[in-house]
Design a protein around this motif. Structure first.
Motif, PDB file in Angstrom:
ATOM      1  N   HIS A  82       0.943  -1.057  -0.076  1.00 35.40           N
ATOM      2  CA  HIS A  82      -0.104  -0.082  -0.034  1.00 35.40           C
ATOM      3  C   HIS A  82       0.906   1.423   0.038  1.00 35.40           C
ATOM      4  O   HIS A  82       0.314   2.382  -0.465  1.00 35.40           O
ATOM      5  CB  HIS A  82      -0.970  -0.034   1.132  1.00 35.40           C
ATOM      6  N   CYS A  93      -5.293   3.630  -1.093  1.00 33.18           N
ATOM      7  CA  CYS A  93      -5.564   4.972  -0.613  1.00 33.18           C
ATOM      8  C   CYS A  93      -6.796   5.733  -1.371  1.00 33.18           C
ATOM      9  O   CYS A  93      -6.763   6.975  -1.665  1.00 33.18           O
ATOM     10  CB  CYS A  93      -4.318   5.679  -0.814  1.00 33.18           C
ATOM     11  N   ALA A  98     -11.262   5.525   1.814  1.00 32.64           N
ATOM     12  CA  ALA A  98     -11.344   6.459   2.634  1.00 32.64           C
ATOM     13  C   ALA A  98     -12.805   6.906   3.310  1.00 32.64           C
ATOM     14  O   ALA A  98     -13.167   7.086   4.471  1.00 32.64           O
ATOM     15  CB  ALA A  98     -10.824   8.142   2.195  1.00 32.64           C
ATOM     16  N   LEU A 256      -4.847   8.896   5.450  1.00 34.61           N
ATOM     17  CA  LEU A 256      -5.492   9.004   4.207  1.00 34.61           C
ATOM     18  C   LEU A 256      -6.518  10.494   4.112  1.00 34.61           C
ATOM     19  O   LEU A 256      -6.500  10.934   2.910  1.00 34.61           O
ATOM     20  CB  LEU A 256      -6.700   7.950   4.283  1.00 34.61           C
ATOM     21  N   TYR A 257      -6.809  10.835   5.334  1.00 36.39           N
ATOM     22  CA  TYR A 257      -7.420  12.268   5.351  1.00 36.39           C
ATOM     23  C   TYR A 257      -7.329  12.553   6.805  1.00 36.39           C
ATOM     24  O   TYR A 257      -7.102  11.803   7.861  1.00 36.39           O
ATOM     25  CB  TYR A 257      -8.910  12.200   4.721  1.00 36.39           C
TER      26      TYR A 257
END
Length: 259
Positions: A82, A93, A98, A256-257
Motif C-alpha cells: 500500500h 488510498c 477513505a 488518508l485524510y
C-alpha cells in the motif's frame, strides 16, 4: 479534507452487531486484474533465497530480520504494498476506502499494513483463530481489517470464518516485542468451531473486520486458488501506536485524510 462516508445505516448496524460486514462488488474486474497482474509481475522478480512465512499458528520468539523489517519494503510475503507499489496504493488510498473508514468514524486514519495472500490450491495453509488488534495495537485499540477477495472465496478453497459478535468480548491477547523476543503475552483461548460462520464471497467483495473480531481460515483443499488483498487501518487522532508492538515503523505513515 472532507470525506463522505459510503456505508448505509443498515451496513453500520450490521457491522456493529456482528463485528464484520460484507460489501459486495466493492471492486470491479479491472481493479482486480490490475492487482493480480501487478503481483504476477512482482513474482517474476521474486528472490526465493530470502523468504519469511507469517503464521498465526507458529510464532518464533527469535528475531527474523526479513520479517520484522518488512514494514518499510515490499517483501515476499508481500508487505507494504500500500505504501510503495502504485497499483496497490491506488486501491488502498482510494476515495472509496477513505469513505468507508469515514463511515466507521475514523478522523485521521492510516493504512498501517497490507498483505497479498495467495492460498494456493492444495497447499494454502490454515490461519488459526485470532484478532487483528493482537498484532496491530493502538491505545485505545482502533484497528479495522479490510479483506478484498480477488477470487471467489468458498468453504472449499479456504474462505474466512468468523464468530459473530465476538468483538464485543474485547481483546484477549497481544503479540508483542520485548526483551524476551517476539511472542504472545497470553496463551490462546479455546474456541468452538461450531460458533464460526463461513464468509463465502465473490471476487470483488470486501469483508470489513472489527479489530476484536475472532476470525480464521482453513486450508485450501480445492483445485482453485483463493487470492486476496488485506489492508489494515488504525486511527491516529487520539490513538497512539503501542511501543511494544512487534511491527516497528521507521517513519509515521501519512493519513488518508484528516477530518
Amino acid at each position: 479534507m472532507g470525506v463522505r462516508g459510503n456505508l448505509t445505516d443498515e451496513h453500520l448496524r450490521s457491522f456493529h452487531s456482528q463485528g464484520f460486514l460484507v460489501v459486495e462488488s466493492f471492486c470491479g474486474p479491472e481493479e482486480i486484474d490490475a492487482m493480480m497482474g501487478r503481483m504476477n509481475h512482482l513474482l517474476e522478480n521474486f528472490d526465493c533465497s530470502s523468504t519469511s512465512i507469517f503464521s498465526t499458528r507458529n510464532q518464533k520468539q527469535s528475531s527474523d530480520d526479513y520479517f520484522y523489517e518488512s514494514a518499510d519494503k515490499i517483501s515476499f510475503f508481500f508487505e507494504a504494498l500500500h505504501e510503495i507499489d502504485p497499483v496497490f496504493c491506488k486501491f488502498s488510498c482510494s476515495e472509496k476506502i477513505a469513505g468507508l473508514l469515514s463511515s466507521l468514524s475514523y478522523r485521521r486514519p492510516v493504512i498501517i499494513q497490507s498483505m497479498y495472500i495467495f492460498k494456493q490450491p492444495g497447499i494454502g495453509g490454515e490461519v488459526v483463530p485470532h484478532q487483528d488488534n493482537s498484532f496491530l495495537y493502538t491505545e485505545p485499540p482502533s484497528c479495522t481489517g479490510l479483506w478484498l477477495a480477488l477470487e471467489d472465496a468458498t468453504i472449499a478453497n479456504g474462505c474466512l470464518w468468523a464468530i459473530p459478535g465476538s468483538h464485543k468480548n474485547g481483546l484477549v491477547r497481544r503479540f508483542i516485542r520485548d526483551d524476551n523476543g517476539v511472542h504472545f503475552d497470553q496463551p490462546s483461548p479455546s474456541y468452538d468451531r461450531r460458533d464460526f460462520v463461513a464468509l463465502e464471497v465473490k471476487a470483488g467483495s470486501l469483508v470489513v473486520l472489527h479489530g476484536d473480531l475472532v476470525h480464521q481460515s482453513f486450508e485450501n483443499q480445492s483445485p482453485k486458488s483463493r487470492h486476496a488483498y488485506s489492508v489494515h487501518a488504525v486511527e491516529t487522532d487520539g490513538c497512539s501506536w503501542a511501543a511494544d508492538n512487534w511491527l516497528r515503523k521507521k517513519a509515521e505513515p501519512e493519513p488518508l485524510y484528516s477530518s
